[in-house]
Design an enzyme around this catalytic site. Structure first.
Site, PDB file in Angstrom:
ATOM      1  N   CYS A   8    -100.969  68.404  71.245  1.00  0.00           N
ATOM      2  CA  CYS A   8    -101.916  68.428  72.357  1.00  0.00           C
ATOM      3  C   CYS A   8    -101.336  69.318  73.448  1.00  0.00           C
ATOM      4  O   CYS A   8    -100.313  69.971  73.239  1.00  0.00           O
ATOM      5  CB  CYS A   8    -102.246  67.024  72.859  1.00  0.00           C
ATOM      6  SG  CYS A   8    -100.925  66.186  73.756  1.00  0.00           S
ATOM      7  N   ARG A  14    -102.055  62.264  74.202  1.00  0.00           N
ATOM      8  CA  ARG A  14    -102.771  62.204  72.922  1.00  0.00           C
ATOM      9  C   ARG A  14    -101.895  62.430  71.704  1.00  0.00           C
ATOM     10  O   ARG A  14    -101.968  61.672  70.728  1.00  0.00           O
ATOM     11  CB  ARG A  14    -103.925  63.208  72.907  1.00  0.00           C
ATOM     12  CG  ARG A  14    -105.008  62.895  73.909  1.00  0.00           C
ATOM     13  CD  ARG A  14    -106.027  64.003  73.992  1.00  0.00           C
ATOM     14  NE  ARG A  14    -105.413  65.213  74.526  1.00  0.00           N
ATOM     15  CZ  ARG A  14    -106.000  66.395  74.566  1.00  0.00           C
ATOM     16  NH1 ARG A  14    -107.208  66.547  74.074  1.00  0.00           N
ATOM     17  NH2 ARG A  14    -105.397  67.437  75.089  1.00  0.00           N
ATOM     18  N   ASP A 124    -108.917  64.104  76.793  1.00  0.00           N
ATOM     19  CA  ASP A 124    -107.568  63.991  77.333  1.00  0.00           C
ATOM     20  C   ASP A 124    -107.549  62.918  78.422  1.00  0.00           C
ATOM     21  O   ASP A 124    -108.152  63.092  79.484  1.00  0.00           O
ATOM     22  CB  ASP A 124    -107.131  65.341  77.911  1.00  0.00           C
ATOM     23  CG  ASP A 124    -105.671  65.377  78.283  1.00  0.00           C
ATOM     24  OD1 ASP A 124    -105.056  64.299  78.443  1.00  0.00           O
ATOM     25  OD2 ASP A 124    -105.139  66.492  78.431  1.00  0.00           O
TER      26      ASP A 124
END
Length: 154
Positions: A8, A14, A124
């Protein structure tokens, strides 16, 4: 051994969540020796930072262990090291292409592709603040990825 790198933007929310969730699922399935699992960032913004407190909280809430992972950035050499580069959204794909340049072996996949949601990204939680929705998406993707790999790889 199948080598998976979850990716990410900052490697604190994440991708670390996906790493911990996938490791947990693999342990539960008795397949720990079949996988090497890690995570990395596309950016340098959070290098050296630990796992975001929201990710830690959510993983603790659902009973998944969270290691003391420190954010690192993916390198061009990682392309050859890993079998699968699992990204969270299209921004990660664009940033990753700056680093690795090309994907001739088709190693890059969005995590939600394995949940039957091709082209869909995982929000996110750094921006949304909603680690619950992120966790639900990560779990669905990781379960689908494990199912795919056990049917096609192992």
């Amino acid at each position: 051994m199948t080598k998976i790198l979850f990716i990410c933007h900052g490697n604190i929310c994440r991708s670390t969540m996906a790493e911990m969730v996938f490791k947990h699922l693999v342990r539960q399935a008795g397949l720990k020796s079949e996988f090497y699992i890690d995570s990395a960032a596309t950016s340098t913004e959070e290098l050296g930072s630990g796992v975001h407190y929201g990710t830690r909280r959510k993983l603790a809430e659902v009973g998944i262990p969270c290691s003391n992972h420190i954010s690192t950035q993916i390198t061009k050499a990682d392309y050859d090291k890993y079998d699968y580069l699992i990204i969270m959204d299209d921004r990660n794909r664009r940033e990753l292409k700056w680093i690795i340049k090309d994907d001739p072996e088709q190693k890059i996949h969005m995590l939600l592709y394995f949940a039957g949601r091709p082209g869909e990204g995982i929000a996110d939680p750094w921006y949304t603040g909603n680690f619950d929705i992120t966790y639900d998406d990560v779990l669905a993707g990781c379960e689908g990825l494990l199912e795919y790999l056990t049917e096609h790889q192992i």
